[in-house]
Structures are given as C-alpha cells and as structure tokens.
Design a protein around this motif. Structure first.
Motif, mmCIF file in Angstrom:
data_model
loop_
_atom_site.group_PDB
_atom_site.id
_atom_site.type_symbol
_atom_site.label_atom_id
_atom_site.label_comp_id
_atom_site.label_asym_id
_atom_site.label_seq_id
_atom_site.Cartn_x
_atom_site.Cartn_y
_atom_site.Cartn_z
ATOM 1 N N ILE A 12 0.868 -1.184 0.000
ATOM 2 C CA ILE A 12 0.000 0.000 0.000
ATOM 3 C C ILE A 12 0.903 1.231 0.000
ATOM 4 C CG2 ILE A 12 -1.728 1.285 1.345
ATOM 5 C CD1 ILE A 12 -2.480 -1.590 2.507
ATOM 6 N N VAL A 13 0.614 2.153 -0.896
ATOM 7 C CA VAL A 13 1.425 3.374 -0.962
ATOM 8 C C VAL A 13 0.543 4.524 -0.498
ATOM 9 C CG1 VAL A 13 2.947 4.793 -2.384
ATOM 10 C CG2 VAL A 13 2.552 2.391 -2.998
ATOM 11 N N GLY A 14 0.884 5.120 0.649
ATOM 12 C CA GLY A 14 0.097 6.238 1.169
ATOM 13 C C GLY A 14 -0.430 5.948 2.556
ATOM 14 N N SER A 15 -0.485 6.981 3.380
ATOM 15 C CA SER A 15 -0.793 6.770 4.801
ATOM 16 C C SER A 15 -1.898 7.677 5.311
ATOM 17 C CB SER A 15 0.475 7.016 5.614
ATOM 18 O OG SER A 15 0.970 8.314 5.301
ATOM 19 N N GLY A 16 -2.886 7.930 4.469
ATOM 20 C CA GLY A 16 -4.083 8.631 4.937
ATOM 21 C C GLY A 16 -5.135 7.604 5.332
#
Ligand SMILES: Cc1cc2nc3c(=O)[nH]c(=O)nc-3n(C[C@H](O)[C@H](O)[C@H](O)COP(=O)(O)OP(=O)(O)OC[C@H]3O[C@@H](n4cnc5c(N)ncnc54)[C@H](O)[C@@H]3O)c2cc1C
Length: 307
Positions: A12-16
């Motif tokens: 998974i790319v992104g941490s929102g």
C-alpha cells in the motif's frame, strides 16, 4: 513476507485514511502487507485540529490523534508500516516492483492511496490563519460558521459548489474571483446568481488575511484598479482546486485530464492488480470517511485478485 526479496502480497502506498483502512482489511484478510507511509505518515488530516464528522467520535478529534489511532490499529494487526516514500514504481510485469528508501520491494498487488493536496494561495497571512478561520474544506468546516459571514476564493465548479453549500450556515457568502467571469458551469452560475445570500466579487484577489489569533477580516485587491476592499469575515474558504499525488504513476496508470487516477467502482485501475483508493482517485467527495471506505473496497478487491 520473504525477508530476502522484500516481497509482499499487498503493498500500500500512502498513509491517509484510505491507506490505513486498506491495510487493516488486507492483514485481516490474511495477506502479507506493507504500507509505505512517506516521511510524515498521516496524510491531510494532520493539518486539522478539529474533525467533527468522522463517525465514532462524540467530541471533535484532533487530526493527528485520529491518524495515529489508524496507524497503531494497522500495525497491531500485522501491517509492516514503513516511514518511507515510494520513489519508483514498475507495473509492467507481475510481481510489481517498488523502490523506497533506496531498497527494492516486490508485491503481487499494489494499492495506491497517495491522496491529494489542497491548493493554497501561498501567502504568509493565509498560512498564519490556516485552521483559525482560513480553510481548504467547506464540507469540513462550514458548520463552524453558522450565523456568520464568510468568503470563498475561487471561480471554478468547486468554488461555486462551496459557496452554495456555505449558504446553509452563513448569513452571507462572498465569492471572490480574480477574473471578470467565473469558470464554473452555466448551471452553477445560474444557481449562484439566484441565491440572495451570495455576492459575487469579480476582479479581486485576497491581499491579506487579518486578525488577532483568529481571522476577522480579509483585504481584497481589485486587480484592475488596485483599490482595496475589506470584508469583515471570520471565515475564508480557499477553493482553487486540488493536486492529486500521481507523479509516481504518470505514464504507468491511466489518469484523467486533471491527473487523478482513473479507477472504477471496484477501485480497479487500468493495470490489473493495481488498485486506487481515496483522494488520489476521488474528484468529488474528498472526505476522510469516503477515503476510508474506498480503502476498504480496494483491500477486498485486492484479496479477491490474489485468489
Ligand atoms: C485542512 C484540511 C481539513 C480537512 N478536514 C476534514 C474533515 O474535517 N473531515 C473529513 O472527512 N475530511 C477532511 N479533510 C479531507 C481529508 O483529509 C481527505 O479527504 C483524506 O485525508 C483523504 O485521505 P487519503 O487517504 O486519500 O489521502 P491523504 O490524507 O492525502 O494521505 C495520503 C498520504 O500518502 C502520502 N504519500 C503520497 N505519495 C507517497 C509516496 N510516493 N510514498 C509514500 N507515501 C506517499 C502522503 O504524504 C500522505 O501522507 C480535510 C483536509 C484538509 C486539507
């Protein structure tokens, strides 16, 4: 995970909210999962002090607290959360290749949840009053201006929609645009003109945001005459668009003309096995709970794809 190759079933790319929700569902579905969170994991909600519309919180929750809870939940369930940005992605063959922090990773499925950034005017006084009267999100903050006067800066569809939405709370909404006509659709322009609470101010740009601690007024400059007009407003909504974080996937995934990832209802992108969730593919809602919902869908689709 294979320690030597850094291979994961789901990356998974992104941490929102989209990324962490995808991670929670992916690990609970039994997949080995890594989440690349960037240098400051948490996404856009880190910029806001009060969130009142995320379900489950009776009292307003601070953005950083909400995101820390999501991170801890994803990590406790078994996600490997890395504080690294993905700098390269190769979707040309399976497994997909990613580079982050100088290391190579491979994954059977990639979920892109890199989000978007609200565009700002870039003025020091705007920065000073962000979260203290200056907002980038009418849906999020309009409620706080019940019975007050506010202004919206912008001239496109989002500015027009924000202005109309804000008339539900505000006694008056000034729509400030730098040109002599709006870019918003004809239908929206008709609605604006028909709304007695809205005053259109053409040919003006904000010159300074003013206040003591909190915003109390905005000085506008007439771009044709240079004359200054002051609006006594405690709320100013900047609605000049968003920039989706899609630099990483340009030329690798189909994007729309504004740079958003094109994804269908099942969050599938133009490359089988690459899914997109949240603001990076959402041209309309841009809300945390919607991003979280899309992250859930992406993970469920990813798990099915792995099967
Ligand atoms: C000031 C402000 C207030 C808001 N208030 C509310 C509110 O009250 N309620 C609400 O519902 N919504 C609110 N929103 C909107 C909400 O924040 C977004 O809709 C939501 O955060 C979108 O989530 P996301 O997961 O799609 O992406 P984001 O939150 O944008 O997170 C994406 C993350 O991915 C990271 N990333 C990007 N590229 C890479 C890469 N290559 N490698 C690794 N990481 C990467 C980014 O740095 C970012 O941390 C607000 C937004 C702002 C700006």
């Amino acid at each position: 995970m294979n320690e030597q190759t850094n291979h994961y079933e789901i990356a998974i790319v992104g941490s929102g909210p989209a990324g962490f929700t995808a991670a929670i569902y992916a690990v609970r579905g039994g997949a080995s999962t890594v989440l690349f969170g960037g240098v400051a994991p948490g996404g856009q909600l880190l910029q806001t002090m009060e969130i009142e519309n995320y379900p489950g919180f009776v009292d307003p929750v601070v953005g950083a607290d909400l995101m820390m809870r999501m991170l801890k939940q994803a990590a406790r369930l078994g996600t490997r959360v890395l504080q690294e940005s993905v700098s390269e992605a190769d979707f040309s063959a399976s497994p997909f290749k990613l580079k982050a922090g100088g290391r190579d990773y491979t994954a059977d499925v990639v979920i892109l949840a890199t989000g978007a950034q609200a565009r700002w005017l870039g003025m020091p006084s705007e920065e000073k009053f962000k979260g203290k009267g200056v907002s980038g999100c009418a849906t999020c903050d309009g409620f706080f201006f019940r019975g007050r006067e506010v202004c919206v800066v912008g001239g496109g569809d989002s500015a027009a929609e924000d202005a109309l939405f804000l008339t539900k709370f505000a006694t008056k909404v000034y729509l400030v645009h730098r040109r002599d006509k709006l870019r918003a659709s004809f239908r929206l322009q008709e609605k604006l003109k028909a709304n007695p609470k809205i005053e259109l101010i053409y040919d003006h740009v904000p010159e300074e945001f003013i206040g003591e601690g909190k915003l109390t007024a905005v000085n506008l400059k007439n771009v044709k005459t240079g004359a200054v007009r002051r609006l006594e407003v405690p709320g100013a909504f900047i609605a000049i668009g968003h920039t989706p974080a899609t630099e990483l996937v340009k030329g690798k995934l189909a994007l729309d003309e504004s740079g958003y990832v094109l994804a269908n209802d099942k969050t599938e992108t133009s490359v089988p096995g690459v899914f997109a969730a949240g603001d990076v593919m959402d041209t309309r809602y841009k809300q945390a709970v919607v991003a979280a919902g899309a992250g859930c869908k992406a993970a469920l689709e990813a798990l099915e794809f792995l099967e």
